[in-house]
Enzyme design. Structure first.
Site, PDB file in Angstrom:
ATOM      1  N   ASP A 227      23.283  19.491  -9.145  1.00  0.00           N
ATOM      2  CA  ASP A 227      24.130  18.277  -9.140  1.00  0.00           C
ATOM      3  C   ASP A 227      25.550  18.714  -8.752  1.00  0.00           C
ATOM      4  OD1 ASP A 227      25.328  15.858  -9.650  1.00  0.00           O
ATOM      5  OD2 ASP A 227      24.922  15.850 -11.802  1.00  0.00           O
TER       6      ASP A 227
ATOM      7  N   HIS B 230      27.404  16.519 -18.352  1.00  0.00           N
ATOM      8  CA  HIS B 230      26.167  16.177 -19.055  1.00  0.00           C
ATOM      9  C   HIS B 230      25.249  17.387 -19.008  1.00  0.00           C
ATOM     10  CE1 HIS B 230      24.542  15.682 -14.960  1.00  0.00           C
ATOM     11  NE2 HIS B 230      25.627  14.982 -14.696  1.00  0.00           N
TER      12      HIS B 230
ATOM     13  N   HIS C  26      34.823   8.406 -16.728  1.00  0.00           N
ATOM     14  CA  HIS C  26      33.551   8.979 -17.187  1.00  0.00           C
ATOM     15  C   HIS C  26      33.831  10.270 -17.941  1.00  0.00           C
ATOM     16  CE1 HIS C  26      33.741  11.933 -13.917  1.00  0.00           C
ATOM     17  NE2 HIS C  26      33.998  10.933 -13.074  1.00  0.00           N
TER      18      HIS C  26
ATOM     19  N   ASP D 229      28.242  13.409  -3.645  1.00  0.00           N
ATOM     20  CA  ASP D 229      27.622  13.828  -4.913  1.00  0.00           C
ATOM     21  C   ASP D 229      26.128  13.903  -4.632  1.00  0.00           C
ATOM     22  OD1 ASP D 229      26.532  14.094  -7.440  1.00  0.00           O
ATOM     23  OD2 ASP D 229      27.823  12.601  -8.373  1.00  0.00           O
TER      24      ASP D 229
ATOM     25  N   GLU E   7      32.413  17.951 -14.244  1.00  0.00           N
ATOM     26  CA  GLU E   7      32.679  17.042 -13.136  1.00  0.00           C
ATOM     27  C   GLU E   7      33.803  16.042 -13.392  1.00  0.00           C
ATOM     28  OE1 GLU E   7      29.648  13.964 -12.607  1.00  0.00           O
ATOM     29  OE2 GLU E   7      28.369  15.046 -14.014  1.00  0.00           O
TER      30      GLU E   7
ATOM     31  N   TYR F   9      40.029   8.390  -9.869  1.00  0.00           N
ATOM     32  CA  TYR F   9      39.691   7.318  -8.926  1.00  0.00           C
ATOM     33  C   TYR F   9      40.793   6.266  -9.009  1.00  0.00           C
ATOM     34  CZ  TYR F   9      35.441   9.760 -10.202  1.00  0.00           C
ATOM     35  OH  TYR F   9      34.532  10.737 -10.494  1.00  0.00           O
TER      36      TYR F   9
ATOM     37  N   HIS G  16      20.374  14.048 -15.674  1.00  0.00           N
ATOM     38  CA  HIS G  16      21.037  13.824 -16.965  1.00  0.00           C
ATOM     39  C   HIS G  16      20.003  14.272 -17.989  1.00  0.00           C
ATOM     40  CE1 HIS G  16      23.790  10.489 -15.125  1.00  0.00           C
ATOM     41  NE2 HIS G  16      24.056  11.695 -14.675  1.00  0.00           N
TER      42      HIS G  16
ATOM     43  N   GLU H 140      32.385  18.606  -8.849  1.00  0.00           N
ATOM     44  CA  GLU H 140      31.318  18.825  -9.834  1.00  0.00           C
ATOM     45  C   GLU H 140      30.582  20.122  -9.556  1.00  0.00           C
ATOM     46  OE1 GLU H 140      28.168  15.860  -9.780  1.00  0.00           O
ATOM     47  OE2 GLU H 140      27.566  16.444 -11.805  1.00  0.00           O
TER      48      GLU H 140
ATOM     49  N   ASP I 239       0.798  -1.227   0.000  1.00  0.00           N
ATOM     50  CA  ASP I 239       0.000   0.000   0.000  1.00  0.00           C
ATOM     51  C   ASP I 239       0.833   1.282   0.000  1.00  0.00           C
ATOM     52  OD1 ASP I 239      -2.279  -1.450  -0.005  1.00  0.00           O
ATOM     53  OD2 ASP I 239      -2.634  -1.319   2.156  1.00  0.00           O
TER      54      ASP I 239
ATOM     55  N   ARG J 111      36.187  13.567  -7.004  1.00  0.00           N
ATOM     56  CA  ARG J 111      35.420  14.200  -8.077  1.00  0.00           C
ATOM     57  C   ARG J 111      35.036  15.584  -7.588  1.00  0.00           C
ATOM     58  NH1 ARG J 111      32.204  10.519  -9.096  1.00  0.00           N
ATOM     59  NH2 ARG J 111      30.240  11.008  -8.035  1.00  0.00           N
TER      60      ARG J 111
ATOM     61  N   HIS K 244      28.921   5.019  -8.674  1.00  0.00           N
ATOM     62  CA  HIS K 244      27.506   5.213  -8.303  1.00  0.00           C
ATOM     63  C   HIS K 244      27.187   4.610  -6.936  1.00  0.00           C
ATOM     64  CE1 HIS K 244      26.238   5.885 -12.761  1.00  0.00           C
ATOM     65  NE2 HIS K 244      26.765   6.955 -12.202  1.00  0.00           N
TER      66      HIS K 244
END
Ligand code: GLY
Ligand code: MN
Ligand code: MN
Length: 453
Positions: free
Chosen positions: A280, A363, A359, A269, A393, A397, A370, A417, A48, A415, A252
């Site tokens: 972002d 974007h 990466h 992030d 960004e 790594y 994105h 960004e 529910d 990173r 991620h």
């Protein structure tokens, strides 16, 4: 920043802008056509329990209408009104349980519909609105259940062909027109995005200030969520990443449940959403408040590459120039640090950086984090124009298990960004309110610890 107790200023897209967008879309449609778009469905979380409702971005873009179970029909030239909205009827009992509904009156009065009908009547009414139109513009493939309904409505018209009904001859992908419009942000959109960026910036500052060894990653996520909600954001624009130590090398990562340890970096992030516009931001900082020499070297290299990318963003420059600038700086820097060996040009040609920087530099950013919009036009990278918004960004790594680098480098993930809008002369950074240099971050964290002591 609003003072304690004073109302949070609300920024949103004005009603007149939704009308302007519908007109602009209709002006691009071929003669004698209709555009049809469904609202997002409510997603069930479990039994529910529903997920927090988020309107479909294309539907929101054209209507600002926040309810599920609704369908927009845009019919240029229709005498009784070009903008038809199907939506739920008012229902006192359901509204007692689930909240207010605009109803058909509200759709016209508050959301600018020329004509509104109950969604329960759509099967009876929509085929009549489609009939006689040559083309149907629709987002084919993104809403399978809606696509099936659309075919049912078309079949209703076909079944009456012997009575003179005229089914449409062409289906046109709506995305192409709509997503190109969404790529160019208006002044009102940039204002909303700047507002979302400022709230997110406060959230990152708060997380840096609260950071202490022994806390968990989710403790910092709670600091982010606090600022997002206090700023009026309904939800984050995407799942927040709070990644400490070796987790910073998982692009991620979203578990957010590890303990913060002195000596480690933490990569956050996260960004909130305001009126369906995303921000972002990524910042990386030391749990202890002080960068180690290796962490500092990697951090400053990423920062230098980001600055090179900003310089490569402006009208007339193409989409990939910012990425190319980051690759150049990062490759040179990795060679200087001894993490890559060889000739820089050859290393760039073979994309050697991808072992550490896997990466792209950014974007499009907008209603979707994105965001929509083509990155290439006619096979060539898109040329930037004022009003386009994007992230910058770069990151490095170094896997904790990388046997090819000295131990001292392993497990460092950085990173940085920021969000920018292309201006007439270059770009404006929307997320500049979060400290970014090593000195600024260390000073902010040191001050927070002194104040807490
Ligand atoms: N947070 C998603 C991204 O940076 O692209
Ligand atoms: Mn991000
Ligand atoms: Mn991003």
């Amino acid at each position: 920043m609003s003072k304690k107790g004073s109302p949070v200023p609300v920024t949103h897209i004005p009603k007149s802008e939704y009308a302007r967008r519908r007109k602009a879309l209709m002006a691009q449609m071929e003669p004698n056509s209709i555009a049809i778009l469904p609202a997002a469905a409510v997603a069930i979380r479990n039994r529910d329990v529903e997920h927090v409702y988020r309107q479909d971005s294309d539907f929101q873009y054209l209507s600002g209408f926040p309810e599920p179970e609704a369908v927009i029909a845009l019919i240029p030239g229709r005498q009784h009104g070009e903008y038809v909205l199907f939506c739920r009827e008012r229902n006192p009992e359901r509204e007692l349980w689930d909240g207010l509904r605009a109803g058909q009156e509200g759709a016209v009065r508050d959301y600018g519909a020329d004509d509104a009908f109950p969604i329960a009547d759509i099967d009876d009414i929509l085929p009549g609105l489609i009939e006689g139109r040559d083309r149907v513009y629709t987002a084919m493939g993104s809403h399978p259940e809606f696509d099936r309904h659309l075919m049912d409505w078309i079949n209703v018209i076909r079944s009456k062909a012997n009575l003179g009904s005229q089914p449409p001859n062409e289906f046109v992908a709506l995305d192409h027109l709509l997503h190109d419009m969404r790529l160019y942000k208006s002044a009102a959109e940039v204002k909303v995005m700047r507002h979302a960026a400022q709230i997110s910036a406060r959230a990152h500052v708060r997380a840096m200030q609260a950071c202490r060894a022994g806390l968990h990653e989710f403790s910092l996520e709670a600091e982010l969520d606090y600022e997002f909600r206090k700023g009026g954001a309904k939800m984050p624009a995407y799942g927040s990443i709070v990644a400490a130590g070796r987790n910073s090398c998982i692009l991620h990562y979203q578990q957010n449940d590890a303990v913060l340890r002195d000596g480690d970096l933490v990569l956050i992030d996260a960004g909130c959403e305001i009126d369906c516009y995303a921000s972002d931001i990524t910042r990386t900082f030391p749990v202890s408040g002080t960068f180690s020499p290796e962490q500092k070297a990697i951090y400053e290299l990423v920062l230098k590459s980001q600055e090179a990318a900003f310089a490569a963003i402006g009208p007339g420059k193409h989409w990939n120039q910012a990425h190319e600038a980051t690759v150049q700086v990062i490759t040179e820097g990795l060679v200087q640090l001894g993490l890559l060996q060889g000739n820089v040009d050859e290393l760039i040609a073979t994309e050697a950086h991808r072992a550490f920087y896997m990466h792209r530099a950014g974007h499009w950013l907008g209603m979707d984090v994105h965001d929509v919009g083509e990155y290439r036009v006619g096979g060539e990278w898109r040329v930037l124009e004022p009003g386009m918004t994007l992230t910058v960004e770069p990151g490095i790594y170094i896997s904790p298990d990388n046997p090819h680098v000295a131990k001292k480098w392993r497990g460092i993930g950085v990173r940085i960004e920021d969000d920018v809008v292309v201006t007439r002369t270059g770009c404006e950074i929307l997320t500049g309110d979060v400290p970014k240099t090593v000195a600024e971050i260390e000073a902010l964290m040191a001050q927070a610890r002194t104040e807490a002591a």
